[in-house]
Design a protein around this motif. Structure first.
Motif, PDB file in Angstrom:
ATOM      1  N   LEU A   1       0.823  -1.207   0.000  1.00  0.00           N
ATOM      2  CA  LEU A   1       0.000   0.000   0.000  1.00  0.00           C
ATOM      3  C   LEU A   1       0.861   1.263   0.000  1.00  0.00           C
ATOM      4  O   LEU A   1       0.566   2.227  -0.711  1.00  0.00           O
ATOM      5  N   TYR A   2       1.929   1.259   0.787  1.00  0.00           N
ATOM      6  CA  TYR A   2       2.830   2.408   0.813  1.00  0.00           C
ATOM      7  C   TYR A   2       3.515   2.585  -0.547  1.00  0.00           C
ATOM      8  O   TYR A   2       3.723   3.715  -1.015  1.00  0.00           O
ATOM      9  N   SER A   3       3.876   1.475  -1.173  1.00  0.00           N
ATOM     10  CA  SER A   3       4.502   1.551  -2.502  1.00  0.00           C
ATOM     11  C   SER A   3       3.540   2.144  -3.514  1.00  0.00           C
ATOM     12  O   SER A   3       3.928   2.965  -4.352  1.00  0.00           O
ATOM     13  N   LEU A   4       2.273   1.722  -3.452  1.00  0.00           N
ATOM     14  CA  LEU A   4       1.267   2.294  -4.346  1.00  0.00           C
ATOM     15  C   LEU A   4       1.064   3.781  -4.060  1.00  0.00           C
ATOM     16  O   LEU A   4       0.852   4.585  -4.975  1.00  0.00           O
ATOM     17  N   GLY A   5       1.140   4.145  -2.781  1.00  0.00           N
ATOM     18  CA  GLY A   5       1.014   5.551  -2.413  1.00  0.00           C
ATOM     19  C   GLY A   5       2.146   6.388  -2.974  1.00  0.00           C
ATOM     20  O   GLY A   5       1.925   7.503  -3.473  1.00  0.00           O
ATOM     21  N   VAL A   6       3.374   5.861  -2.907  1.00  0.00           N
ATOM     22  CA  VAL A   6       4.532   6.555  -3.470  1.00  0.00           C
ATOM     23  C   VAL A   6       4.362   6.711  -4.980  1.00  0.00           C
ATOM     24  O   VAL A   6       4.625   7.778  -5.552  1.00  0.00           O
ATOM     25  N   THR A   7       3.912   5.648  -5.635  1.00  0.00           N
ATOM     26  CA  THR A   7       3.691   5.689  -7.082  1.00  0.00           C
ATOM     27  C   THR A   7       2.642   6.732  -7.452  1.00  0.00           C
ATOM     28  O   THR A   7       2.819   7.509  -8.404  1.00  0.00           O
ATOM     29  N   ALA A   8       1.540   6.761  -6.700  1.00  0.00           N
ATOM     30  CA  ALA A   8       0.479   7.741  -6.964  1.00  0.00           C
ATOM     31  C   ALA A   8       0.998   9.164  -6.782  1.00  0.00           C
ATOM     32  O   ALA A   8       0.680  10.061  -7.578  1.00  0.00           O
ATOM     33  N   PHE A   9       1.804   9.382  -5.744  1.00  0.00           N
ATOM     34  CA  PHE A   9       2.364  10.713  -5.502  1.00  0.00           C
ATOM     35  C   PHE A   9       3.256  11.146  -6.660  1.00  0.00           C
ATOM     36  O   PHE A   9       3.192  12.299  -7.112  1.00  0.00           O
ATOM     37  N   LEU A  10       4.086  10.232  -7.158  1.00  0.00           N
ATOM     38  CA  LEU A  10       4.986  10.562  -8.264  1.00  0.00           C
ATOM     39  C   LEU A  10       4.210  10.857  -9.549  1.00  0.00           C
ATOM     40  O   LEU A  10       4.588  11.748 -10.321  1.00  0.00           O
ATOM     41  N   LEU A  11       3.129  10.127  -9.779  1.00  0.00           N
ATOM     42  CA  LEU A  11       2.294  10.397 -10.955  1.00  0.00           C
ATOM     43  C   LEU A  11       1.654  11.784 -10.867  1.00  0.00           C
ATOM     44  O   LEU A  11       1.606  12.525 -11.847  1.00  0.00           O
ATOM     45  N   LEU A  12       1.174  12.135  -9.680  1.00  0.00           N
ATOM     46  CA  LEU A  12       0.589  13.462  -9.482  1.00  0.00           C
ATOM     47  C   LEU A  12       1.634  14.552  -9.639  1.00  0.00           C
ATOM     48  O   LEU A  12       1.363  15.616 -10.222  1.00  0.00           O
ATOM     49  N   LEU A  13       2.844  14.291  -9.141  1.00  0.00           N
ATOM     50  CA  LEU A  13       3.938  15.263  -9.267  1.00  0.00           C
ATOM     51  C   LEU A  13       4.299  15.472 -10.732  1.00  0.00           C
ATOM     52  O   LEU A  13       4.493  16.613 -11.177  1.00  0.00           O
ATOM     53  N   ALA A  14       4.385  14.380 -11.483  1.00  0.00           N
ATOM     54  CA  ALA A  14       4.706  14.477 -12.911  1.00  0.00           C
ATOM     55  C   ALA A  14       3.615  15.239 -13.659  1.00  0.00           C
ATOM     56  O   ALA A  14       3.904  16.069 -14.530  1.00  0.00           O
ATOM     57  N   PHE A  15       2.364  14.964 -13.301  1.00  0.00           N
ATOM     58  CA  PHE A  15       1.257  15.664 -13.951  1.00  0.00           C
ATOM     59  C   PHE A  15       1.294  17.152 -13.640  1.00  0.00           C
ATOM     60  O   PHE A  15       1.127  18.006 -14.531  1.00  0.00           O
ATOM     61  N   ALA A  16       1.536  17.499 -12.370  1.00  0.00           N
ATOM     62  CA  ALA A  16       1.562  18.904 -11.960  1.00  0.00           C
ATOM     63  C   ALA A  16       2.721  19.655 -12.613  1.00  0.00           C
ATOM     64  O   ALA A  16       2.598  20.834 -12.951  1.00  0.00           O
ATOM     65  N   ALA A  17       3.855  18.949 -12.809  1.00  0.00           N
ATOM     66  CA  ALA A  17       5.036  19.612 -13.367  1.00  0.00           C
ATOM     67  C   ALA A  17       4.956  19.790 -14.876  1.00  0.00           C
ATOM     68  O   ALA A  17       5.641  20.643 -15.437  1.00  0.00           O
ATOM     69  N   THR A  18       4.126  18.986 -15.546  1.00  0.00           N
ATOM     70  CA  THR A  18       4.124  19.004 -17.020  1.00  0.00           C
ATOM     71  C   THR A  18       2.813  19.485 -17.638  1.00  0.00           C
ATOM     72  O   THR A  18       2.754  19.699 -18.849  1.00  0.00           O
ATOM     73  N   ARG A  19       1.775  19.685 -16.843  1.00  0.00           N
ATOM     74  CA  ARG A  19       0.475  20.005 -17.443  1.00  0.00           C
ATOM     75  C   ARG A  19       0.443  21.409 -18.036  1.00  0.00           C
ATOM     76  O   ARG A  19      -0.333  21.684 -18.947  1.00  0.00           O
TER      77      ARG A  19
ATOM     78  N   LEU B   1       7.943  24.914  -9.947  1.00  0.00           N
ATOM     79  CA  LEU B   1       7.979  23.449  -9.989  1.00  0.00           C
ATOM     80  C   LEU B   1       8.626  22.958 -11.276  1.00  0.00           C
ATOM     81  O   LEU B   1       9.465  22.047 -11.253  1.00  0.00           O
ATOM     82  N   GLN B   2       8.250  23.556 -12.407  1.00  0.00           N
ATOM     83  CA  GLN B   2       8.848  23.164 -13.685  1.00  0.00           C
ATOM     84  C   GLN B   2      10.354  23.427 -13.683  1.00  0.00           C
ATOM     85  O   GLN B   2      11.133  22.611 -14.177  1.00  0.00           O
ATOM     86  N   SER B   3      10.768  24.547 -13.119  1.00  0.00           N
ATOM     87  CA  SER B   3      12.202  24.881 -13.053  1.00  0.00           C
ATOM     88  C   SER B   3      12.961  23.856 -12.228  1.00  0.00           C
ATOM     89  O   SER B   3      14.040  23.398 -12.623  1.00  0.00           O
ATOM     90  N   LEU B   4      12.378  23.486 -11.083  1.00  0.00           N
ATOM     91  CA  LEU B   4      13.018  22.498 -10.214  1.00  0.00           C
ATOM     92  C   LEU B   4      13.160  21.164 -10.925  1.00  0.00           C
ATOM     93  O   LEU B   4      14.235  20.534 -10.893  1.00  0.00           O
ATOM     94  N   MET B   5      12.094  20.719 -11.587  1.00  0.00           N
ATOM     95  CA  MET B   5      12.135  19.432 -12.267  1.00  0.00           C
ATOM     96  C   MET B   5      13.113  19.465 -13.438  1.00  0.00           C
ATOM     97  O   MET B   5      13.814  18.471 -13.693  1.00  0.00           O
ATOM     98  N   GLU B   6      13.199  20.576 -14.139  1.00  0.00           N
ATOM     99  CA  GLU B   6      14.143  20.685 -15.254  1.00  0.00           C
ATOM    100  C   GLU B   6      15.580  20.600 -14.757  1.00  0.00           C
ATOM    101  O   GLU B   6      16.436  19.985 -15.404  1.00  0.00           O
ATOM    102  N   ILE B   7      15.866  21.211 -13.615  1.00  0.00           N
ATOM    103  CA  ILE B   7      17.217  21.148 -13.040  1.00  0.00           C
ATOM    104  C   ILE B   7      17.568  19.717 -12.671  1.00  0.00           C
ATOM    105  O   ILE B   7      18.664  19.229 -12.971  1.00  0.00           O
ATOM    106  N   VAL B   8      16.634  19.023 -12.025  1.00  0.00           N
ATOM    107  CA  VAL B   8      16.881  17.641 -11.602  1.00  0.00           C
ATOM    108  C   VAL B   8      17.070  16.728 -12.812  1.00  0.00           C
ATOM    109  O   VAL B   8      18.005  15.917 -12.862  1.00  0.00           O
ATOM    110  N   VAL B   9      16.191  16.850 -13.799  1.00  0.00           N
ATOM    111  CA  VAL B   9      16.259  15.994 -14.987  1.00  0.00           C
ATOM    112  C   VAL B   9      17.548  16.269 -15.770  1.00  0.00           C
ATOM    113  O   VAL B   9      18.202  15.335 -16.259  1.00  0.00           O
ATOM    114  N   GLU B  10      17.928  17.536 -15.879  1.00  0.00           N
ATOM    115  CA  GLU B  10      19.166  17.868 -16.585  1.00  0.00           C
ATOM    116  C   GLU B  10      20.380  17.289 -15.871  1.00  0.00           C
ATOM    117  O   GLU B  10      21.306  16.772 -16.510  1.00  0.00           O
TER     118      GLU B  10
END
Length: 220
Positions: free
Chosen positions: A25-43, A52-61
């Motif tokens: 259940l905790y693993s599914l919760g982590v997965t759901a959080f990451l999906l929401l984070l990805a959606f919020a950063a890219t929508r 948020l987009q700036s932070l994610m771009e720095i991390v991905v780069e």
């Protein structure tokens, strides 16, 4: 005397198999959080990014540079796998720092599962680079006597990653549980800040060594 419960699991038996339901259940919760984070950063991506987009771009780069340095320029195609790996481990490590919750990575079953995913990714990328025949012959270089050594390394490298991650997160949560029981405020708060740094470092170490081991497999 207060009884302190250390890492008890909600176990569901499925025939001969046992499932740690709370870990799942905790693993599914982590997965759901990451999906929401990805959606919020890219929508709503813009040329002038928000915070948020700036932070994610720095991390991905930064991760893209890590992949290129360890696997080569072709390794950028596998960035989604390694980025997902690091984000999952980091968020999973942080989960257990919240009162009443546990880190999925504090369960050896999860870290071994992550190790298996790294092993499979290593072999997949190596086959893509060298072809099936070249990948198979790599186990016999420089001669056939090295076959068992290469086979052993195939499992021991990711296994050490799994044990290191599990050991650090499990020990940290056990100590945090004890500190909350003995000194509910000051000491646990200090250790909590230290645990955040440990969780981030462990996520980085697991990911960067996974890339390095993949790079070695590709070169061989």
């Amino acid at each position: 005397m207060t009884k302190i419960k250390i890492m008890e699991y909600w176990v569901i038996h499925l025939g001969p198999l046992s499932l740690h339901a709370d870990t799942a259940l905790y693993s599914l919760g982590v997965t759901a959080f990451l999906l929401l984070l990805a959606f919020a950063a890219t929508r709503r991506m813009n040329l002038i990014p928000g915070s948020l987009q700036s932070l994610m771009e720095i991390v991905v780069e930064a991760m893209e540079n890590m992949v290129r340095e360890n696997i080569g320029h072709g390794g950028v195609h596998y960035l989604p796998f390694y980025a997902t790996l690091m984000f999952y481990i980091f968020v999973a490590n942080m989960t257990g720092l919240m009162p009443g919750l546990k880190s999925p990575t504090g369960d050896l079953n999860v870290t071994l599962g992550l190790a298996v995913s790294v092993i499979l990714a290593m072999q997949y990328i190596s086959i893509r680079v060298h072809g099936f025949r070249g990948w198979l012959l790599g186990f016999f270089r420089p001669n056939f006597l090295f076959f068992f050594l290469h086979l052993l390394e195939l499992f021991t490298r990711p296994l050490t990653l799994a044990l290191r991650l599990f050991g650090n997160i499990f020990a940290g949560e056990v100590l945090l549980t004890i500190l909350y029981a003995l000194a509910p405020v000051v000491v646990p708060t200090l250790w909590l800040a230290f645990s955040v740094a440990i969780g981030a470092i462990q996520a980085y170490i697991f990911t960067i060594l996974s890339m390095a081991y993949t790079g070695i497999a590709v070169e061989e």
